[in-house]
Enzyme design. Sequence first.
Site, short mmCIF file in Angstrom:
data_model
loop_
_atom_site.label_atom_id
_atom_site.label_comp_id
_atom_site.label_asym_id
_atom_site.label_seq_id
_atom_site.Cartn_x
_atom_site.Cartn_y
_atom_site.Cartn_z
N LYS A 68 -14.19 -8.33 27.72
CA LYS A 68 -15.20 -7.33 28.12
C LYS A 68 -15.40 -7.33 29.65
CE LYS A 68 -18.24 -9.12 25.25
NZ LYS A 68 -17.38 -10.17 24.67
N THR A 69 -15.57 -8.54 30.22
CA THR A 69 -15.75 -8.62 31.67
C THR A 69 -14.50 -8.13 32.38
OG1 THR A 69 -17.03 -10.61 31.23
CG2 THR A 69 -16.46 -10.20 33.53
N ASP A 113 -23.67 -8.51 31.57
CA ASP A 113 -23.20 -9.28 30.42
C ASP A 113 -24.40 -9.64 29.56
OD1 ASP A 113 -21.32 -10.50 28.89
OD2 ASP A 113 -21.01 -12.23 30.21
N THR A 162 -22.40 -9.54 22.68
CA THR A 162 -21.79 -10.16 21.50
C THR A 162 -22.59 -9.78 20.27
OG1 THR A 162 -23.10 -12.09 22.11
CG2 THR A 162 -20.76 -12.16 22.65
N ARG A 221 -9.43 -16.05 26.03
CA ARG A 221 -10.04 -17.15 26.77
C ARG A 221 -9.64 -18.49 26.15
NH1 ARG A 221 -15.81 -16.26 27.21
NH2 ARG A 221 -15.32 -15.25 29.17
P1 ADP Z 1 -15.56 -11.60 27.72
O1 ADP Z 1 -16.20 -10.91 28.89
O2 ADP Z 1 -15.32 -10.69 26.56
O3 ADP Z 1 -16.26 -12.87 27.32
P2 ADP Z 1 -13.39 -12.04 29.62
O4 ADP Z 1 -13.13 -10.65 30.07
O5 ADP Z 1 -14.18 -12.92 30.55
O6 ADP Z 1 -14.08 -12.04 28.18
O7 ADP Z 1 -11.97 -12.70 29.28
C1 ADP Z 1 -11.76 -14.10 29.26
C2 ADP Z 1 -10.41 -14.44 29.85
O8 ADP Z 1 -9.42 -13.99 28.95
C3 ADP Z 1 -10.15 -13.76 31.20
O9 ADP Z 1 -10.03 -14.72 32.20
C4 ADP Z 1 -8.82 -13.08 31.08
O10 ADP Z 1 -7.88 -13.74 31.88
C5 ADP Z 1 -8.38 -13.28 29.66
N1 ADP Z 1 -8.17 -12.01 28.96
C6 ADP Z 1 -9.08 -11.35 28.22
N2 ADP Z 1 -8.55 -10.25 27.66
C7 ADP Z 1 -7.25 -10.21 28.08
C8 ADP Z 1 -6.16 -9.32 27.83
N3 ADP Z 1 -6.31 -8.26 27.01
N4 ADP Z 1 -4.99 -9.56 28.41
C9 ADP Z 1 -4.84 -10.65 29.20
N5 ADP Z 1 -5.81 -11.55 29.46
C10 ADP Z 1 -7.01 -11.33 28.91
#
Ligand code: ADP
Length: 343
Positions: A68-69, A113, A162, A221
């Site tokens: 998401k981030t 977030d 979430t 992650r």
């Molecule tokens: P969320 O915000 O949903 O908790 P993040 O965007 O922070 O998740 O993602 C966590 C890590 O996973 C990031 O550092 C990124 O490198 C990796 N990541 C997430 N989605 C992908 C994707 N579709 N392709 C490659 N790497 C990804």
Amino acid sequence: MAQTPRVTDPILQDGDRSLEGGLRPKSLNEFVGQDGLRENLRILVEAATARDEPLEHILLSGPPGLGKTTLATLLAGEMGTRLVVTSGPALERAADLVGILTGLPPKGILFVDEIHRLSRTIEEYLYPAMEDQRLDILLDRGPSARSVRLKLHPFTLVGATTRSGRLSAPLRSRFGFVGRVDFYNIVELMKIVERSARILQCPLEGEVAEELAKRGRGTPRIVNRLLRRVRDYAQVRGTGDVDKHTVLQACELLQVGEDGLHEMDRKILETIIVKFSGGPVGLNTLAACLGEEPDTIEEVHEPFLLQEGYIERTPRGREAAVRAYQALGIDAKLKPKPPGLFT
Ligand code: ADP
């Protein structure tokens, strides 16, 4: 009831986010999976760019670590604008929100977030900001109180949650697009971990990418974190090469199974089966037995266990499914039968 000591899971724990930056995809094309969502976001970006408008407000929901981030960062890149990142719990005072919003450039993106954790007061400030790009601020109290209206540049709010069910209806209705991120399949996780390994200059031999992907709980992650731990293990206890043998040994030490279950997952299943005869057990009771926060169980652990069919959520609480008995090597015949009409 005796409390089980808190399990600190080295892979699921949310400790080392600062190391993630370098592994984030740099463009929507590098972002693996979530094809439908990605296409929808592309259309939003292209349409807004063609009209020279800011993006509409976007809400992204789904379990932690699924991107998401990253997507918010990529949207800012595609729009050629600045991204300011904050979170629901961090936005405590209205003054913080005012400072951030007035500092945003035209078409800037504010990423919030855990938006479901915003306080009601901050939410109320956000409504006119999202709708009419204005903030009504109350100065002073009592008889000398007066309201000042601030005009903002057009901006985009990207919220991540979430727990989309916990968002208030008025806030949810102000998003122009609501998208969901889902767990990744093995092939997608393999692509992600192979890319991360290239960036970390840690070549993966043979079937290693698949072995890591199988243990990644469908979550980028987690698979990236597993890669870093395996790389450490190879460096300290092995020859430095990340081969299949090293992966299996490192994962055994980390208590990460081939089925993708991690230590805390197994603790949850074991508690439901052994302490509560397979359930149903309420979330708060389960959390108290595990020495964990109910929110952490619900947001971090449960989505994967539900999706993979290890547990079921019933109105009376959580129940272990047959697959949970199999995973723990317990005879599934011990699973209690659902009560019949006359029992
Ligand atoms: P969320 O915000 O949903 O908790 P993040 O965007 O922070 O998740 O993602 C966590 C890590 O996973 C990031 O550092 C990124 O490198 C990796 N990541 C997430 N989605 C992908 C994707 N579709 N392709 C490659 N790497 C990804």
